[in-house]
Design an enzyme around this catalytic site. Structure first.
Site, PDB file in Angstrom:
ATOM      1  N   LYS A  66       1.713 -23.328  -4.261  1.00 31.32           N
ATOM      2  CA  LYS A  66       0.270 -23.287  -4.004  1.00 31.32           C
ATOM      3  C   LYS A  66      -0.379 -24.526  -4.618  1.00 31.32           C
ATOM      4  O   LYS A  66      -0.256 -24.777  -5.826  1.00 31.32           O
ATOM      5  CB  LYS A  66      -0.295 -22.046  -4.696  1.00 31.32           C
ATOM      6  CG  LYS A  66      -1.079 -21.141  -3.776  1.00 31.32           C
ATOM      7  CD  LYS A  66      -1.492 -19.916  -4.541  1.00 31.32           C
ATOM      8  CE  LYS A  66      -2.502 -19.135  -3.786  1.00 31.32           C
ATOM      9  NZ  LYS A  66      -3.021 -18.030  -4.584  1.00 31.32           N
TER      10      LYS A  66
HETATM   11  C1  E4P Z   1      -5.436 -16.180  -2.999  1.00 36.03           C
HETATM   12  O1  E4P Z   1      -4.323 -16.603  -2.816  1.00 36.03           O
HETATM   13  C2  E4P Z   1      -6.026 -15.896  -4.314  1.00 36.03           C
HETATM   14  O2  E4P Z   1      -4.978 -15.513  -5.170  1.00 36.03           O
HETATM   15  C3  E4P Z   1      -6.993 -14.754  -4.322  1.00 36.03           C
HETATM   16  O3  E4P Z   1      -7.110 -14.168  -3.055  1.00 36.03           O
HETATM   17  C4  E4P Z   1      -8.291 -14.990  -5.028  1.00 36.03           C
HETATM   18  O4  E4P Z   1      -9.052 -13.813  -4.984  1.00 36.03           O
HETATM   19  P1  E4P Z   1     -10.337 -13.567  -5.898  1.00 36.03           P
HETATM   20  O5  E4P Z   1     -11.449 -14.385  -5.341  1.00 36.03           O
HETATM   21  O6  E4P Z   1     -10.621 -12.107  -5.768  1.00 36.03           O
HETATM   22  O7  E4P Z   1      -9.972 -13.981  -7.283  1.00 36.03           O
END
Ligand code: E4P
Length: 281
Positions: free
Chosen positions: A100
């Site tokens: 990522k």
């Molecule tokens: C995506 O890959 C992220 O890990 C995640 O969806 C972030 O979510 P949040 O905005 O609830 O922290």
């Protein structure tokens, strides 16, 4: 095969195991905040933490499906080095690691590292390391990520809704529903540069990707409630990554529970006996 995929957005091993046991999960997304949450849970339970073993276990549970692990640096070189290291260390476990990379790792607008995310996406992709490009808040960021070679792009639906509400001083709870078609205030639909909701962001990304036959898959991320799951599915997201609480919420309806109470109380002895008769066989 059902084409829309459901990922679990969590770093908690118990949640991941549980969700996989239901047969509905096609992948895992983690991020440093989710890992922090998982570690805090373990520490609160007095459990020893071995980060490397912990991640290996997640990868094993998810075998056959992608697991996104995020870098922590914010320069091109750091992100490429970390991405390579994470991939070399963990991909052999179950051959399911995606790295990522933030689409733009800058903290401020005038930073020097604005292009570093995209450059890192390109470099890792060129090396054959699959990338999930994260922290996407505009369709144009998604487009740049896909052009650089990302396999997944992750528009953060819920955080768009948070942002629109914050900008307009609307108080909310994290799980509150935000209308997909936009929030009307003083006869105007609130927006962030032409994006009226998180679902709209996903929708616009899907439209561009379909128009130009872009192969990167769109992960609707930062999902806050079950209705948003429906809406990103309707928008055509390839994947929705869901916290465990939202997966659970997807199954609950008042009338389902009421129906269960009624069916349970209406069971006649003859029918019960027939079913019980074969219980032990
Ligand atoms: C995506 O890959 C992220 O890990 C995640 O969806 C972030 O979510 P949040 O905005 O609830 O922290």
């Amino acid at each position: 095969m059902i084409k829309i995929k459901i990922f679990i957005d969590s770093s908690k091993l118990d949640e991941i195991k549980e969700a996989y046991s239901y047969g509905i999960i096609d992948g895992v997304t983690t991020n440093p905040s989710l890992i922090k949450e998982a570690m805090e849970d373990l520490k609160a339970k007095g459990q020893e933490i071995n980060m490397e073993t912990y991640i290996r276990e997640i990868l094993q549970v998810a075998k056959g499906t992608p697991v996104s692990l995020e870098v922590i640096g914010n320069t091109y070189q750091e992100m490429v080095n970390e991405g390579k290291r994470l991939y070399q260390l963990f991909n052999p476990v179950a051959k399911n690691v995606y790295i990522k990379i933030p689409v733009c790792p800058s903290f401020e607008e005038n930073s020097e590292n604005i292009f570093d995310g995209i450059k890192a996406v390109k470099e890792l992709s060129k090396l054959g390391i699959p990338v999930n490009c994260t922290l996407i808040f505009t369709p144009e960021q998604a487009l740049m990520a896909a052009k650089a070679g990302a396999k997944f792009v992750s528009p953060f639906a819920g955080r768009v809704d948070d942002f629109i509400r914050q900008q307009n001083k609307i108080s909310f709870k994290k799980s509150d529903y935000f209308p997909a078609l936009g929030w009307e205030k003083d006869d105007e639909i609130l927006e962030d540069n032409g994006i009226v909701s998180g679902v709209d962001l996903v929708n616009q990304c899907v439209e561009i990707f379909r128009t130009y036959d872009i192969k990167a898959e769109i992960i609707a991320a930062s999902i806050r409630n079950a209705r948003q799951v429906r809406e990103v599915a309707l928008a055509g997201a390839d994947i929705a990554t869901l916290p465990f609480s939202v997966i659970k919420e997807c199954l609950i309806h008042f009338k389902t529970m009421e129906g269960m109470r009624k069916f349970t109380s209406d069971v006649v002895p003859e029918y019960r006996d027939l079913i019980k008769k074969y219980d032990k066989k």
